[in-house]
Enzyme design. Structure first.
Site, PDB file in Angstrom:
ATOM      1  N   ILE A  32       0.811  -1.229   0.000  1.00 17.96           N
ATOM      2  CA  ILE A  32       0.000   0.000   0.000  1.00 17.96           C
ATOM      3  C   ILE A  32       0.835   1.264   0.000  1.00 17.96           C
ATOM      4  O   ILE A  32       0.320   2.364  -0.117  1.00 17.96           O
ATOM      5  CB  ILE A  32      -0.974   0.027   1.205  1.00 17.96           C
ATOM      6  N   GLN A  34       5.070   3.020  -0.750  1.00 17.89           N
ATOM      7  CA  GLN A  34       6.476   2.878  -1.089  1.00 17.89           C
ATOM      8  C   GLN A  34       7.159   4.209  -0.870  1.00 17.89           C
ATOM      9  O   GLN A  34       6.908   5.171  -1.595  1.00 17.89           O
ATOM     10  CB  GLN A  34       6.622   2.447  -2.563  1.00 17.89           C
ATOM     11  N   GLY A  35       7.960   4.298   0.148  1.00 18.78           N
ATOM     12  CA  GLY A  35       8.721   5.525   0.363  1.00 18.78           C
ATOM     13  C   GLY A  35      10.198   5.221   0.189  1.00 18.78           C
ATOM     14  O   GLY A  35      10.576   4.076  -0.045  1.00 18.78           O
ATOM     15  N   THR A  36      11.016   6.247   0.294  1.00 21.30           N
ATOM     16  CA  THR A  36      12.457   6.041   0.271  1.00 21.30           C
ATOM     17  C   THR A  36      12.842   5.200   1.480  1.00 21.30           C
ATOM     18  O   THR A  36      13.823   4.478   1.483  1.00 21.30           O
ATOM     19  CB  THR A  36      13.195   7.398   0.398  1.00 21.30           C
ATOM     20  N   GLU A  39       8.996  -0.120   2.237  1.00 25.00           N
ATOM     21  CA  GLU A  39       7.683  -0.450   1.720  1.00 25.00           C
ATOM     22  C   GLU A  39       6.689  -0.596   2.861  1.00 25.00           C
ATOM     23  O   GLU A  39       7.053  -0.931   3.980  1.00 25.00           O
ATOM     24  CB  GLU A  39       7.752  -1.783   0.966  1.00 25.00           C
ATOM     25  N   ASP A 158       6.993  16.573   8.371  1.00 24.56           N
ATOM     26  CA  ASP A 158       6.662  16.055   7.031  1.00 24.56           C
ATOM     27  C   ASP A 158       5.152  16.050   6.807  1.00 24.56           C
ATOM     28  O   ASP A 158       4.585  15.066   6.341  1.00 24.56           O
ATOM     29  CB  ASP A 158       7.257  14.661   6.816  1.00 24.56           C
TER      30      ASP A 158
HETATM   31  N1  ATP Z   1      -1.074   2.434   9.543  1.00 19.93           N
HETATM   32  C1  ATP Z   1      -1.275   2.532   8.233  1.00 19.93           C
HETATM   33  N2  ATP Z   1      -2.438   2.120   7.692  1.00 19.93           N
HETATM   34  C2  ATP Z   1      -2.635   2.226   6.371  1.00 19.93           C
HETATM   35  N3  ATP Z   1      -1.758   2.732   5.510  1.00 19.93           N
HETATM   36  C3  ATP Z   1      -0.579   3.169   5.968  1.00 19.93           C
HETATM   37  C4  ATP Z   1      -0.270   3.093   7.354  1.00 19.93           C
HETATM   38  N4  ATP Z   1       0.943   3.618   7.525  1.00 19.93           N
HETATM   39  C5  ATP Z   1       1.374   3.998   6.308  1.00 19.93           C
HETATM   40  N5  ATP Z   1       0.462   3.725   5.365  1.00 19.93           N
HETATM   41  C6  ATP Z   1       0.547   4.010   3.926  1.00 19.93           C
HETATM   42  O1  ATP Z   1       1.889   3.902   3.493  1.00 19.93           O
HETATM   43  C7  ATP Z   1       2.365   5.163   3.023  1.00 19.93           C
HETATM   44  C8  ATP Z   1       3.803   5.341   3.412  1.00 19.93           C
HETATM   45  O2  ATP Z   1       3.921   5.271   4.819  1.00 19.93           O
HETATM   46  P1  ATP Z   1       4.856   6.288   5.574  1.00 19.93           P
HETATM   47  O3  ATP Z   1       4.498   7.656   5.131  1.00 19.93           O
HETATM   48  O4  ATP Z   1       4.804   6.006   7.022  1.00 19.93           O
HETATM   49  O5  ATP Z   1       6.258   5.815   5.003  1.00 19.93           O
HETATM   50  P2  ATP Z   1       7.422   6.563   4.264  1.00 19.93           P
HETATM   51  O6  ATP Z   1       8.331   5.523   3.774  1.00 19.93           O
HETATM   52  O7  ATP Z   1       7.944   7.583   5.142  1.00 19.93           O
HETATM   53  O8  ATP Z   1       6.709   7.172   3.054  1.00 19.93           O
HETATM   54  P3  ATP Z   1       7.097   8.458   2.232  1.00 19.93           P
HETATM   55  O9  ATP Z   1       8.568   8.392   1.992  1.00 19.93           O
HETATM   56  O10 ATP Z   1       6.254   8.288   1.010  1.00 19.93           O
HETATM   57  O11 ATP Z   1       6.672   9.632   3.062  1.00 19.93           O
HETATM   58  C9  ATP Z   1       1.422   6.198   3.608  1.00 19.93           C
HETATM   59  O12 ATP Z   1       1.333   7.358   2.794  1.00 19.93           O
HETATM   60  C10 ATP Z   1       0.106   5.440   3.644  1.00 19.93           C
HETATM   61  O13 ATP Z   1      -0.509   5.473   2.377  1.00 19.93           O
HETATM   62 MG    MG Z   2       5.117   9.259   4.163  1.00 19.32          MG
END
Ligand code: ATP
Ligand code: MG
Length: 434
Positions: A32, A34-36, A39, A158
């Site tokens: 659901i 994908q960030g840096t 996953e 952020d």
């Molecule tokens: N508890 C959760 N329930 C449902 N979806 C979630 C949850 N936590 C994260 N996500 C989904 O996963 C995505 C990425 O999570 P998160 O922002 O925590 O990680 P990230 O790697 O820092 O992402 P980014 O680099 O894109 O900011 C969120 O934008 C959201 O869509």
């Molecule tokens: Mg995020």
């Protein structure tokens, strides 16, 4: 005492990972996010069937063991307990195996309560329509979450729609504390935090000008951008570079100068950046075509105040008339019950910024990608000199955009919730986005 091989294995596991269960107790369902940083998966506990989100801790660049950025995120999440903050349940790990790739190294996962949607996903789906009362409920919960973390001396750093989660019953949860940090206030010495934080489109002017002694107002700026996005459905200032972002901000919020922001002239990058002159502040004027509610425009205007010391804080924002005049904030559960599938930015159509090039390492710059292509640079309320830009409704996907508004300006008294909700009606938005 005789110990069987099996027992020895269990003891080995327990000794090395007390309180850190094997992630195999969950079954992965869908990816659901994908960030840096890693996953994110939807997963289900095999026995209890509880649905969770698993956020993988990216270890690829680590030589020194568990990444410090993830430790910071975990520490902050463990400290925060509030209905409007995402709940971290536990940390899990994969069983360490000794093959060429893993060499006894585990992969770690942060296990969160699952939220069905993120705000970026919801806003990019035009069948999701928020009434004015529902928008108020979103912003009220967002500000309550912010008020709580700021009172706990934590900066989020952020704020953006993808980091705002919403459960199917309509509870909003601030998420992604990957860039968050604790702050101290007025201990005599100015702080020297990194200013390479916050996704570019949501980054406040003080960070763009190199301020390192910043505080809670940085999160309020991003919240103001998110609030406007509740109506525009797309980020309001989509700069390509830090200079471009400052230009867009000046075009919307007026010229950045010591007259409106005493002391700005001594910020590190004030002289280095080109700050457009002779721009009047046009926040309300530019938002009006999208937002009929004058209180909403007024609150956004106060959240997008250039001078961080004059910017409204979460507590004062929660007391703003916007939240206390008809239509009152109303529950999101009913509206969301009409949408049975999850909506996430990651799964949204490609016109939204789906790929994230920002880094969680503090010395790197952090920017959202320009997956939206041409309209990204043209889009935004900061368009030059009040002229409409080339983004038409259809090209930006806004052709079926509706905005809620009060049907009668006379209805300012307090009402019952049910009655208040029915006051919000729909109308189509103007031909072009800013
Ligand atoms: N508890 C959760 N329930 C449902 N979806 C979630 C949850 N936590 C994260 N996500 C989904 O996963 C995505 C990425 O999570 P998160 O922002 O925590 O990680 P990230 O790697 O820092 O992402 P980014 O680099 O894109 O900011 C969120 O934008 C959201 O869509
Ligand atoms: Mg995020």
């Amino acid at each position: 005492m005789m110990v069987s091989n099996r027992d020895r294995m269990i003891q080995y596991d327990d000794l090395h990972f007390p309180y850190c269960d094997d992630v195999s107790k969950y079954e992965k369902l869908d990816k659901i996010g994908q960030g840096t940083f890693g996953e994110v998966f939807k997963a289900r506990h095999k026995r209890s069937k509880k649905v969770v989100a698993l956020k993988k801790v990216l270890m690829e660049n680590e030589k020194e063991g568990f990444p410090i950025t993830a430790l910071r995120e975990i520490k902050i999440l463990q400290q925060l307990k509030h209905d409007n903050i995402v709940k971290l349940n536990e940390i899990c790990r994969t069983k360490p195996v000794n093959n060429a790739y893993n060499r006894w190294r585990s992969t770690f996962y942060l296990v969160f309560d699952f939220c069905e949607h993120d705000l970026a996903g919801l806003l990019s789906n035009f069948s999701v329509k928020f009434s004015l009362g529902e928008i108020k409920k979103v912003m009220q919960q967002l500000l309550e979450g912010l008020f709580y973390i700021h009172s706990s001396k934590i900066l989020h750093r952020d704020m953006k729609a993808a980091n705002v989660l919403i459960t199917k019953s309509g509870t909003l949860k601030l998420a992604d504390f990957g860039l968050a940090r604790a702050f101290s206030q007025r201990n005599g010495q100015p702080n020297r935090y990194t200013n390479r934080v916050v996704t570019l489109w949501y980054r406040p002017p003080e960070l763009l000008l190199g301020e390192r002694n910043y505080g809670p107002p940085i999160d309020i700026w991003g919240s103001g951008c998110i609030m406007a996005e509740m109506w525009t459905r797309t980020p309001i200032m989509q700069g390509n570079t830090e200079q471009h972002q400052l230009t867009l901000i000046s075009q919307l919020c007026g010229t950045i100068c010591p007259e409106v922001w005493p002391g700005v002239e001594s910020l590190p990058l004030y002289a280095a950046m080109e700050l457009p002159r002779n721009h009047k502040r046009k926040v309300k004027e530019r938002l009006k075509p999208y937002i009929r509610d004058a209180h909403a425009c007024d609150l956004i205007d106060k959240m997008l105040t250039l001078d961080p010391s004059k910017r409204i804080d979460a507590d004062t924002a929660l007391n703003h008339d916007f939240f206390w005049l008809d239509p009152l904030p109303c529950d999101l559960g009913t509206m969301l019950s009409h949408h049975t599938h999850s909506m996430f930015e990651f799964l949204a159509p490609p016109r939204r910024n789906r790929h994230h090039h920002h880094h969680h390492h503090m010395h790197h710059n952090q920017q959202p990608s320009q997956a939206g292509g041409a309209q990204s640079s043209a889009g935004g309320v900061g368009g030059a000199g009040g002229s409409v830009n080339s983004v038409t409704q259809s090209s930006s996907g806004l052709s079926h955009h509706h905005q809620p508004h009060s049907s009668s300006s006379a209805s300012q008294g307090r009402r019952h919730r049910a009655a208040a909700a029915s006051v919000a009606s729909m109308s189509t938005c103007p031909e072009r986005i800013f």
